[in-house]
Design a protein around this motif. Structure first.
Motif, PDB file in Angstrom:
ATOM      1  N   SER A   1       0.832  -1.197   0.000  1.00  0.00           N
ATOM      2  CA  SER A   1       0.000   0.000   0.000  1.00  0.00           C
ATOM      3  C   SER A   1       0.870   1.251   0.000  1.00  0.00           C
ATOM      4  O   SER A   1       2.035   1.221   0.423  1.00  0.00           O
ATOM      5  CB  SER A   1      -0.907   0.006   1.232  1.00  0.00           C
ATOM      6  OG  SER A   1      -0.124   0.074   2.423  1.00  0.00           O
ATOM      7  N   PRO A   2       0.330   2.371  -0.476  1.00  0.00           N
ATOM      8  CA  PRO A   2       1.125   3.611  -0.540  1.00  0.00           C
ATOM      9  C   PRO A   2       1.704   4.031   0.811  1.00  0.00           C
ATOM     10  O   PRO A   2       2.787   4.630   0.859  1.00  0.00           O
ATOM     11  CB  PRO A   2       0.124   4.650  -1.064  1.00  0.00           C
ATOM     12  CG  PRO A   2      -0.853   3.837  -1.871  1.00  0.00           C
ATOM     13  CD  PRO A   2      -0.998   2.537  -1.114  1.00  0.00           C
ATOM     14  N   ASP A   3       1.002   3.711   1.915  1.00  0.00           N
ATOM     15  CA  ASP A   3       1.523   4.121   3.231  1.00  0.00           C
ATOM     16  C   ASP A   3       2.508   3.105   3.802  1.00  0.00           C
ATOM     17  O   ASP A   3       3.046   3.293   4.901  1.00  0.00           O
ATOM     18  CB  ASP A   3       0.378   4.365   4.221  1.00  0.00           C
ATOM     19  CG  ASP A   3      -0.404   3.098   4.574  1.00  0.00           C
ATOM     20  OD1 ASP A   3      -0.063   2.003   4.070  1.00  0.00           O
ATOM     21  OD2 ASP A   3      -1.370   3.206   5.366  1.00  0.00           O
ATOM     22  N   GLY A   4       2.798   2.018   3.060  1.00  0.00           N
ATOM     23  CA  GLY A   4       3.792   1.047   3.487  1.00  0.00           C
ATOM     24  C   GLY A   4       3.355   0.150   4.625  1.00  0.00           C
ATOM     25  O   GLY A   4       4.176  -0.588   5.189  1.00  0.00           O
ATOM     26  N   ARG A   5       2.056   0.144   4.952  1.00  0.00           N
ATOM     27  CA  ARG A   5       1.611  -0.622   6.121  1.00  0.00           C
ATOM     28  C   ARG A   5       0.805  -1.868   5.783  1.00  0.00           C
ATOM     29  O   ARG A   5       0.502  -2.663   6.675  1.00  0.00           O
ATOM     30  CB  ARG A   5       0.790   0.289   7.049  1.00  0.00           C
ATOM     31  CG  ARG A   5       1.621   1.413   7.650  1.00  0.00           C
ATOM     32  CD  ARG A   5       0.774   2.379   8.460  1.00  0.00           C
ATOM     33  NE  ARG A   5       0.045   1.701   9.518  1.00  0.00           N
ATOM     34  CZ  ARG A   5      -0.832   2.302  10.318  1.00  0.00           C
ATOM     35  NH1 ARG A   5      -1.083   3.600  10.153  1.00  0.00           N
ATOM     36  NH2 ARG A   5      -1.452   1.633  11.258  1.00  0.00           N
ATOM     37  N   THR A   6       0.439  -2.056   4.523  1.00  0.00           N
ATOM     38  CA  THR A   6      -0.349  -3.232   4.132  1.00  0.00           C
ATOM     39  C   THR A   6       0.326  -3.941   2.965  1.00  0.00           C
ATOM     40  O   THR A   6       0.620  -3.321   1.941  1.00  0.00           O
ATOM     41  CB  THR A   6      -1.783  -2.839   3.751  1.00  0.00           C
ATOM     42  OG1 THR A   6      -2.422  -2.237   4.879  1.00  0.00           O
ATOM     43  CG2 THR A   6      -2.573  -4.071   3.330  1.00  0.00           C
ATOM     44  N   TYR A   7       0.575  -5.244   3.150  1.00  0.00           N
ATOM     45  CA  TYR A   7       1.159  -6.101   2.117  1.00  0.00           C
ATOM     46  C   TYR A   7       0.122  -7.143   1.726  1.00  0.00           C
ATOM     47  O   TYR A   7      -0.399  -7.848   2.596  1.00  0.00           O
ATOM     48  CB  TYR A   7       2.408  -6.816   2.640  1.00  0.00           C
ATOM     49  CG  TYR A   7       3.598  -5.908   2.858  1.00  0.00           C
ATOM     50  CD1 TYR A   7       4.725  -6.008   2.059  1.00  0.00           C
ATOM     51  CD2 TYR A   7       3.608  -4.945   3.881  1.00  0.00           C
ATOM     52  CE1 TYR A   7       5.832  -5.186   2.251  1.00  0.00           C
ATOM     53  CE2 TYR A   7       4.695  -4.124   4.083  1.00  0.00           C
ATOM     54  CZ  TYR A   7       5.803  -4.253   3.270  1.00  0.00           C
ATOM     55  OH  TYR A   7       6.889  -3.436   3.478  1.00  0.00           O
ATOM     56  N   ARG A   8      -0.168  -7.224   0.435  1.00  0.00           N
ATOM     57  CA  ARG A   8      -1.078  -8.279  -0.047  1.00  0.00           C
ATOM     58  C   ARG A   8      -0.230  -9.329  -0.782  1.00  0.00           C
ATOM     59  O   ARG A   8       0.381  -9.043  -1.807  1.00  0.00           O
ATOM     60  CB  ARG A   8      -2.154  -7.719  -0.974  1.00  0.00           C
ATOM     61  CG  ARG A   8      -3.058  -8.827  -1.544  1.00  0.00           C
ATOM     62  CD  ARG A   8      -4.166  -8.273  -2.405  1.00  0.00           C
ATOM     63  NE  ARG A   8      -5.270  -7.775  -1.609  1.00  0.00           N
ATOM     64  CZ  ARG A   8      -6.561  -8.066  -1.829  1.00  0.00           C
ATOM     65  NH1 ARG A   8      -6.902  -8.862  -2.834  1.00  0.00           N
ATOM     66  NH2 ARG A   8      -7.498  -7.559  -1.081  1.00  0.00           N
TER      67      ARG A   8
END
Length: 515
Positions: free
Chosen positions: A66-73
Motif C-alpha cells: 500500500s502507498p503508506d507502506g503498512r499493508t502487504y497483499r
C-alpha cells in the motif's frame, strides 16, 4: 553455483559437520547461526533474496504494498504441503506469524524481525493481507531468512514449545528424521517437493537422499574429520585451517563477508564501570584489534572499525572508531578516576579494582581472541576475567544483565541490524531475550533507527544510517574486532552448491554427490 557441471546423480547421504547444537530446532525460537543452513533444509520462506539482494518470490509468488507502506497483499503458491501433509495456505502464514510473536515462543529473532506486525486478513486460501503497525522497510527481506521459515500450523497448534524444538515440521526439501541433542540430526528427502524458489532455476525434489549432521565442538576434530573424508561439508571452518583448505585441490573453500554486525565485544552500558563513556572509549583505544585479528583469524577475516560490516547497505566508511592509542587510553582512565594501581598492576579507584567479567560459553572451542584481549587490556591496567560457563548459564546472565562484557556477531540481511542490536526496545528482560547486549538506551539513536525502519527512500536511508553509525561511534557501546565473514568448505565430490543470498552459507536444495 559452486562446483557445478556434470549430470546430477540422485541418491547418497551428505555427511555434514557444524560446531554447536542450538538445543532447539524450531527456527522461530532460536537465534543460533545453524539455522542459516538447517532452516532451508527443512523449511521454506515466503521470499528469497535474488542475486541483486532484492526480495524475489518463493512461497509468496507476488505481492503489492500500500502507498503508506503498512499493508502487504501476498499471493501464495498453490500445491505446497508440509511434511505432515498439512496444506500451506494463508491460514498457515497467519499461524506462523502469531507463533513468532507469541510470548511462550520467547523468540529472540523471528519475533523481533516482524515486531511491526499487527494483524492479517485472509482474503482466500492463497491471498493474504498483512497489516503492520508502522511502515517497515526490511519486511520483505527478513522474510527470506532461515529463522522465519514456515512451519506446519498443525504442529504449532498441537505441540508444546519443547516438542517443537525437538521435532519441528516444515515444507522444505528435507524432513527431520532424528534429532539427538549435542550429537546430531538426520534429514531425509521429500520426494513430493516441487516448490523451490524460482531464482534457483530448478524444480522437483532434491537430488540427495538425505543429510546427516554431526555437532563437533572442537575445531581440530572438525577440520581433521573433513579432510579425512569422514564428512563432505563443514559448515564452520576454523580460520587457522582456511589457507590449507584453499590450497587443497580436493575442496572448495568459501570465505564470504556478510551483511550485518561484526564480531564485537559488547559493553554493558547500564552499570559501572562501563556506564562511563570515557572508560568505554579507553577500552577501544587500548586494544590493538589489527594485531588480535591477524593472530586469531590467520588472515582470514578483515578487521572491523565500525558497527556495520562493510558489505552492508548504507555502510558509512567515515563513521569509524578511533584507532589504537594506549597512551590516550591511559589518559581517559585517569580522567575517569582510575589513577592508582594495585600490586598486580591493575587500576583502582577508591580501593576497587578495575575488573570486567566476560561470560563465555564452554560448549565449543574457546576463541583465542579472549586471551589476546585479556593480555592487551592488562597493559592498560584493566583486569579482564574470562568466565567459562555452560551456554544455559550465559543465557541466564544475559536475561539478567549480569555481566560487564559479552561478545558475538550478528548477521541479518539488512542494515536494520543496528535496530536489533542497539534499539532500547531490544534490551533483554524476564520476558524477552533481546539482542541489545550493550543495554544501550539512547533516545536520539532510537529515533534515527525507527525513522530508517519506516522509509524506503534511499536518499533518506543513506542519511539516516550514516547518522546512526556516527551516533554509535560517539556512544561507544562496544569494541568491534573483525568483520562477520563465514568460512565453510566442502569436498569436490559434492556438486551444485549454491551460496545462500541471505546468509552467505551453503544452500543444498539441488546439491548432489558423485559416486
Amino acid at each position: 553455483m559452486l562446483n557445478g557441471g556434470g549430470a546430477p546423480v540422485d541418491g547418497g547421504t551428505l555427511k555434514m559437520s557444524m560446531s554447536a547444537d542450538p538445543l532447539c530446532l524450531d527456527p522461530h525460537a532460536i537465534s543460533a547461526d545453524t539455522e542459516q543452513i538447517l532452516g532451508q533444509l527443512q523449511f521454506d520462506n515466503l521470499t528469497y533474496l535474488g542475486k541483486n539482494g532484492a526480495p524475489s518470490p518463493w512461497l509468496a509468488t507476488s505481492w503489492t504494498i500500500s502507498p503508506d507502506g503498512r499493508t502487504y497483499r501476498f499471493t501464495l503458491k498453490k500445491g505446497v504441503t508440509f511434511a505432515d501433509g498439512t496444506a500451506f495456505d494463508a491460514h498457515a502464514v497467519v499461524v506462523n506469524f502469531e507463533h513468532m510473536l507469541a510470548p511462550k515462543t520467547r523468540s529472540p529473532l523471528a519475533g523481533p524481525y516482524i515486531a511491526p506486525y499487527d494483524s492479517s486478513e485472509v482474503i482466500d486460501d492463497h491471498t493474504l493481507e498483512v497489516h503492520l503497525k508502522t511502515p517497515y522497510s526490511p519486511f520483505l527481506s527478513v522474510l527470506a531468512q532461515g529463522w522465519l521459515g514456515m512451519e506446519s500450523p498443525k504442529a504449532i497448534q498441537r505441540d508444546t514449545p519443547a516438542e517443537l524444538c525437538a521435532h519441528p515440521v516444515g515444507s522444505g526439501p528435507f524432513k527431520l528424521a532424528k534429532y539427538t541433542p549435542n550429537v546430531g540430526a538426520s534429514y531425509v528427502r521429500r520426494d513430493d517437493y516441487d516448490w523451490a524458489p524460482p531464482a534457483l532455476g530448478q524444480t522437483g525434489p532434491a537430488h540427495l537422499a538425505g543429510v546427516d549432521l554431526s555437532w563437533i565442538g572442537q575445531d581440530p576434530v572438525r577440520y581433521n574429520s573433513l579432510v579425512s573424508g569422514q564428512y563432505q561439508l563443514s559448515a564452520y571452518v576454523p580460520p587457522q585451517n582456511g589457507a590449507a583448505l584453499a590450497a587443497n585441490d580436493q575442496f572448495v573453500y568459501e570465505n564470504v563477508n556478510r551483511i550485518g554486525w561484526p564480531f564485537t565485544l559488547d559493553f554493558n552500558t547500564s552499570r559501572a564501570p562501563l556506564n562511563d563513556v570515557d572508560v568505554r572509549t579507553a577500552l577501544v583505544r587500548g586494544v590493538d584489534t589489527k594485531a588480535i585479528v591477524q593472530t586469531s583469524q590467520f588472515g582470514q577475516r578483515p578487521t572491523a572499525d565500525s558497527y556495520l560490516d562493510s558489505v552492508t547497505a548504507f555502510y558509512d566508511p567515515s563513521a569509524k572508531l578511533p584507532g589504537y592509542a594506549p597512551a590516550a587510553a591511559g589518559a581517559l582512565l585517569d580522567k575517569a578516576g582510575w589513577k592508582t594501581k594495585n600490586a598486580a598492576g591493575f587500576r583502582t579507584r577508591n580501593g576497587k579494582e578495575l575488573a570486567l567479567s566476560l561470560p563465555v560459553s564452554n560448549a565449543t572451542t574457546v576463541s583465542p581472541v579472549y586471551d589476546l584481549l585479556q593480555a592487551q587490556l592488562k597493559k592498560i591496567g584493566v583486569n579482564l576475567k574470562i568466565d567459562l560457563q555452560p551456554q544455559t548459564q550465559v543465557t541466564t546472565l544475559r536475561y539478567k544483565g549480569d555481566y560487564d562484557l559479552l561478545s558475538g556477531v550478528w548477521h541479518t540481511n539488512t542494515p536494520d541490524v543496528l535496530y536489533i542490536k542497539y534499539a532500547s526496545s531490544q534490551i533483554s528482560d524476564s520476558k524477552h531475550l533481546g539482542q541489545n547486549l550493550a543495554r544501550l538506551s539512547d533516545p536520539a539513536l532510537d529515533k534515527t533507527l525507527q525513522e530508517a525502519r519506516e522509509t524506503t527512500d534511499r536518499t533518506k536511508l543513506t542519511a539516516l544510517y550514516s547518522t546512526a553509525q556516527k551516533q554509535l561511534v560517539a556512544g561507544v557501546p562496544g569494541l568491534p574486532i573483525y568483520q562477520n565473514t563465514v568460512l565453510w568448505a566442502f569436498n569436490k565430490k559434492l556438486h551444485n552448491v549454491v551460496v545462500n543470498t541471505s546468509h552467505g552459507t551453503p544452500l543444498l536444495t539441488y546439491a548432489w554427490l558423485s559416486r
